[in-house]
Design a protein around this motif. Structure first.
Motif, PDB file in Angstrom:
ATOM      1  N   ASN A  36       0.811  -1.210   0.000  1.00 20.57           N
ATOM      2  CA  ASN A  36       0.000   0.000   0.000  1.00 20.57           C
ATOM      3  C   ASN A  36       0.844   1.260   0.000  1.00 20.57           C
ATOM      4  O   ASN A  36       0.426   2.291  -0.528  1.00 20.57           O
ATOM      5  CB  ASN A  36      -0.939  -0.001   1.203  1.00 20.57           C
ATOM      6  CG  ASN A  36      -2.141  -0.904   1.003  1.00 20.57           C
ATOM      7  OD1 ASN A  36      -3.155  -0.504   0.469  1.00 20.57           O
ATOM      8  ND2 ASN A  36      -2.002  -2.159   1.417  1.00 20.57           N
ATOM      9  N   SER A  39       1.740   1.813  -3.611  1.00 23.97           N
ATOM     10  CA  SER A  39       0.569   2.290  -4.357  1.00 23.97           C
ATOM     11  C   SER A  39       0.282   3.752  -4.047  1.00 23.97           C
ATOM     12  O   SER A  39      -0.027   4.541  -4.939  1.00 23.97           O
ATOM     13  CB  SER A  39      -0.657   1.439  -4.004  1.00 23.97           C
ATOM     14  OG  SER A  39      -0.450   0.084  -4.326  1.00 23.97           O
ATOM     15  N   SER A  40       0.395   4.138  -2.788  1.00 23.03           N
ATOM     16  CA  SER A  40       0.108   5.515  -2.385  1.00 23.03           C
ATOM     17  C   SER A  40       1.150   6.484  -2.921  1.00 23.03           C
ATOM     18  O   SER A  40       0.847   7.625  -3.258  1.00 23.03           O
ATOM     19  CB  SER A  40       0.053   5.616  -0.864  1.00 23.03           C
ATOM     20  OG  SER A  40      -1.002   4.838  -0.358  1.00 23.03           O
ATOM     21  N   SER A  52      -6.059   7.229  -0.757  1.00 22.05           N
ATOM     22  CA  SER A  52      -4.876   6.502  -0.308  1.00 22.05           C
ATOM     23  C   SER A  52      -4.601   6.771   1.166  1.00 22.05           C
ATOM     24  O   SER A  52      -4.268   5.856   1.928  1.00 22.05           O
ATOM     25  CB  SER A  52      -3.652   6.900  -1.141  1.00 22.05           C
ATOM     26  OG  SER A  52      -3.818   6.509  -2.489  1.00 22.05           O
ATOM     27  N   ASN A  55      -6.919   4.734   3.243  1.00 26.50           N
ATOM     28  CA  ASN A  55      -6.513   3.328   3.278  1.00 26.50           C
ATOM     29  C   ASN A  55      -5.302   3.127   4.182  1.00 26.50           C
ATOM     30  O   ASN A  55      -5.222   2.142   4.923  1.00 26.50           O
ATOM     31  CB  ASN A  55      -6.194   2.834   1.860  1.00 26.50           C
ATOM     32  CG  ASN A  55      -7.425   2.729   0.991  1.00 26.50           C
ATOM     33  OD1 ASN A  55      -8.541   2.569   1.489  1.00 26.50           O
ATOM     34  ND2 ASN A  55      -7.249   2.837  -0.319  1.00 26.50           N
TER      35      ASN A  55
END
Length: 279
Positions: A36, A39-40, A52, A55
């Motif tokens: 993550n 991804s962020s 993001s 999350n």
């Protein structure tokens, strides 16, 4: 954590199971945090960035919740056998050499943050702000560094207070009633009722110290996380979990080199996974 307590399971087995489950959970959380975080970091639009952050905050809360559950499980087990947590047989000798009241020093969280942000523990704020920076943790603002510094000083004071409490309990062994009871025992291998009662009282005080140390670890972690942005907090948790898993793996290797072998589930599963983690 899903550790359950069975009357047919010994204290030692429950303690080992609790630790192994915690280490497995550390691995799972670490891989999820890394995924993550990557991804962020690639998020471009404001809407995507906001999503993001949400999350990441959920992942951070999940990681802290897992730590709290581990502490709660340990507290339950320590009530019946607290001395095992001050000299844990489930840890490697390397890990045991680094323990402070059954765990890491809370101030080590802050030292790790400084190390990961490129700031030496003793270096001055001005030198850091003029240095080279990379990654999310290197972008700490002055107001954040001031808050971290204040947290560090407060945490160290509280650590010292708990260290003094433990030292006093350790010194009691050479004082009354233990010294008198031991001197009056005819056979050193015997344990009389007076000794049992004194040891039980001593154990209750030890449980309180361990619980206070665990509470300080949790409070310090939460306060530190609150100072950081979601991305910074995730980077810090990644570094923390990597360090914990690596020290565990390094300790197993060194124990093996010295003939201290312990076949566990963790020895079969943890180390191979570590080799696949991203830096």
């Amino acid at each position: 954590m899903t550790t359950s307590f069975n009357n047919n399971v010994s204290d030692k087995e429950a303690q080992h199971s609790c630790f192994e489950e915690w280490m497995e959970l550390q691995q799972q959380d670490l891989l999820e945090l890394i995924h993550n975080s990557d991804s962020s970091s690639s998020s471009s639009t404001s809407n995507t960035s906001a999503s993001s952050d949400f999350n990441l905050k959920q992942l951070i809360e999940k990681s802290i919740k897992h730590f709290q559950e581990y502490i709660d499980t340990r507290r339950h087990l320590a009530c019946s056998d607290v001395t095992a947590y001050l000299a844990p047989t489930w840890c490697t000798t390397l890990e045991s050499s680094m323990l402070w009241i059954s765990g890491c020093r809370p101030s080590s969280y802050i030292r790790l943050l400084y190390a990961m942000s490129g700031k030496e523990f003793e270096s001055h704020l001005s030198n850091y702000l003029q240095g080279n920076r990379s990654g999310h943790l290197s972008g700490l603002l002055t107001v954040q560094l001031n808050s971290v510094d204040e947290l560090q000083r407060k945490t160290i004071r509280q650590e010292d207070q708990l260290s003094n409490k433990l030292a006093s309990l350790q010194e009691e062994i050479a004082d009354q009633p233990f010294a008198i009871i031991a001197n009056e025992v005819g056979n050193p291998g015997e344990i009389c009722r007076e000794a049992e009662e004194a040891l039980d009282r001593h154990a209750k005080f030890l449980v309180n110290v361990v619980e206070e140390a665990d509470k300080l670890r949790m409070v310090t972690l939460k306060e530190l996380i609150n100072i950081l942005s979601p991305l910074q907090a995730v980077d810090f948790l990644i570094a923390s979990k990597k360090l914990h898993l690596c020290v565990n793996a390094w300790g197993k290797k060194r124990d093996h080199q010295h003939g201290r072998n312990r076949e566990t589930k963790q020895e079969r599963n943890t180390c191979p996974t570590l080799s696949g983690l991203k830096n």
